[in-house]
Design an enzyme around this catalytic site. Structure first.
Site, short mmCIF file in Angstrom:
data_model
loop_
_atom_site.label_atom_id
_atom_site.label_comp_id
_atom_site.label_asym_id
_atom_site.label_seq_id
_atom_site.Cartn_x
_atom_site.Cartn_y
_atom_site.Cartn_z
N HIS A 122 -7.03 25.84 34.22
CA HIS A 122 -6.24 24.93 33.38
C HIS A 122 -5.47 24.04 34.36
O HIS A 122 -5.05 24.51 35.43
CB HIS A 122 -5.18 25.66 32.56
CG HIS A 122 -5.71 26.65 31.57
ND1 HIS A 122 -5.97 27.95 31.90
CD2 HIS A 122 -5.95 26.54 30.25
CE1 HIS A 122 -6.39 28.59 30.81
NE2 HIS A 122 -6.39 27.77 29.80
N GLU A 253 -13.89 26.11 22.41
CA GLU A 253 -13.89 27.58 22.48
C GLU A 253 -13.26 28.16 21.22
O GLU A 253 -12.06 28.01 21.00
CB GLU A 253 -13.11 28.03 23.72
CG GLU A 253 -13.11 29.54 23.90
CD GLU A 253 -12.45 29.96 25.21
OE1 GLU A 253 -12.55 29.24 26.22
OE2 GLU A 253 -11.81 31.03 25.21
#
Ligand code: XUL
Ligand code: CO
Length: 457
Positions: A122, A253
């Protein structure tokens, strides 16, 4: 372990020093393939042999393993009941740029010694968030320069990048579904920068996990507005992707719950419905995480199979939950049967590329030694390697596939074939019944299939 595997070329795929030197894991050498090592040796591969060819491709090509930055290098073992337990010797307790750079070097030593060719992060894992968006972006520029250099030096590549749109308090009501335009705009600005960094680092994919895209109460929520805003957010991301010439695959996701009580991207089929509803189905695939699948109340491999069957399986966050507890435990996948089901699907669809098998997993907070980081990944890689070997054998012998084909054979001829083409009518079905009477009872042969499956695992 068959004799073929033993004779195969031995190569861990790592370019790390084999003598265990290195700054941060000095006692650990590049991990080797040792198929005959004893049970007590868990710092070697017994099944994963990167360059060995299985079912027409090397294991490395089928498995495309990847290490996550967040759990493995930012995880501290903290849980709602207790503070950090994972005290890493390289951490200085700060969130400084200096520490971020040192940590990146630790990570690349780890990837290299493990022999894994991909990593994921991330934006906020690799570089500290600044007081302003400009400062955060500057931090990312500086850290990604070093990441690029380390990627070049080691050959390790970026499987995917993603934006953390859930940790900062500004996202407490969501990001792409936030009822406040200001927070929504911040999320857009953040993804814009992350796409630039993904392009710079040659990311092969880009993931959107809807961290807080969901609701806590329908009493204060306009679900139609939120989902439409989220679709428009994705359209802006697509437009920017095109503008900057980023070629990575976009992935959503799914997750059923946690942190919100209902997450919009509930499971693979819900995401497919969302993509089709908003005309996004040509531009996105799905990154399935089996622990999220089980949170949705489905069998472990359900979303992998469903996404694959309809052409949406793009990548896998290879982990597992505990079947006996109902939250996201993000454990390393160690179940050979599950791994066999996963790899059976991967083989059937011709591979997972440009996606991969990304270890979105964390060592238990009680597994406090740095070597546990290696042992966990090695154990999971060996599990999936066994899954691959089993699935290859299942495919090559073809007994299960033949049984399934046989089960549906009445749809291959006559009226059945017409039904498959979408050309039959109710009148024809009625006529068929009048002519043929009651259908015979045909055994589903489940136990026969289960026993056959057990033969391979
Ligand atoms: C959360 C989760 C994330 C995504 C990336 O459950 O799986 O780590 O994989 O944001
Ligand atoms: Co995940």
């Amino acid at each position: 372990m068959g004799p073929k595997a033993k004779k195969a070329k031995v190569d861990s795929g790592a370019s790390a020093p084999v003598d265990g030197s290195g700054e941060f894991f000095p006692g650990i050498s590049a991990i080797q393939y040792k198929p005959d090592a004893p049970a007590t040796d868990t710092l070697c591969y017994k099944h994963y042999n990167a360059k060995e060819v299985v079912h027409g491709r090397t294991m490395e090509e089928w498995l495309r393993f990847s290490v996550v930055y967040w759990h493995t290098f930012r995880g501290t073992g903290l849980d709602p009941f207790g503070s950090a337990t994972l005290k890493r010797p390289w951490e200085d307790g700060t969130d400084s740029m200096e520490m971020a750079k040192k940590r990146l070097r630790v990570a690349f030593e780890f990837f290299t010694k493990l022999g894994v060719k991909y990593w994921t992060f991330h934006d906020r894992d690799i570089a500290p968030e600044g007081a302003t968006i400009e400062e955060s972006n500057k931090n990312l520029d500086e850290i990604s320069d070093l990441a690029l250099q380390l990627q070049k030096e080691t050959g390790v590549k970026l499987l995917w990048a993603t934006s953390n749109l859930f940790s900062h308090p500004r996202y407490m009501n969501g990001a792409g579904t936030n009822p406040d335009l200001h927070a929504y705009a911040y999320a857009g600005a953040q993804v814009k920068k992350c796409l630039e960094i993904a392009k710079k680092l040659g990311a092969e994919n880009f993931v959107f996990w809807g961290g807080r895209e969901g609701y806590q109460s329908l009493l204060n929520t306009d679900v139609h507005a939120e989902l439409s805003h989220m679709a428009n957010f994705f359209k802006m991301a697509l437009a920017y992707k095109k503008k900057i010439g980023f070629t990575g695959q976009f992935l959503i996701e799914p997750k059923a719950k946690e942190p919100t009580k209902h997450q919009y991207d509930y499971d693979a089929m819900t995401v497919i419905a969302f993509l089709k509803t908003f005309g996004l189905d040509k531009d996105f695939k799905i990154n399935v995480e089996p622990n999220h699948t089980t949170l949705a109340g489905h069998p472990y491999e359900h979303c992998i199979v469903m996404a694959s069957e309809f052409g949406f399986l793009g990548s896998i966050d290879a982990n597992t939950g505990s079947p006996d507890c109902g939250w996201d435990t993000d454990q390393f996948p160690m179940d050979v049967k599950n791994a066999t089901m996963v790899m059976r699907t991967v083989i059937k669809q011709g591979g997972i590329q440009p996606g991969g098998l990304n270890f979105d997993c964390k060592v238990r907070r009680e597994s406090t030694d740095p070597e546990d980081m290696f042992i966990a990944h090695i154990g999971a890689m060996d599990t999936l390697a066994r899954g691959l070997r089993n699935a290859a054998k299942i495919a090559e012998e073809g007994h299960l596939d033949k049984l399934v084909q046989e089960r549906y054979k009445t749809f291959k001829v006559g009226l059945g074939a017409k039904v498959e083409k979408g050309a039959a009518t109710f009148e024809e079905l009625e006529e068929y019944v009048k002519k043929n009477g009651n259908p015979e009872m045909i055994s589903g042969k489940q136990e026969h299939c289960e026993a056959m499956f057990n033969h391979y695992v």
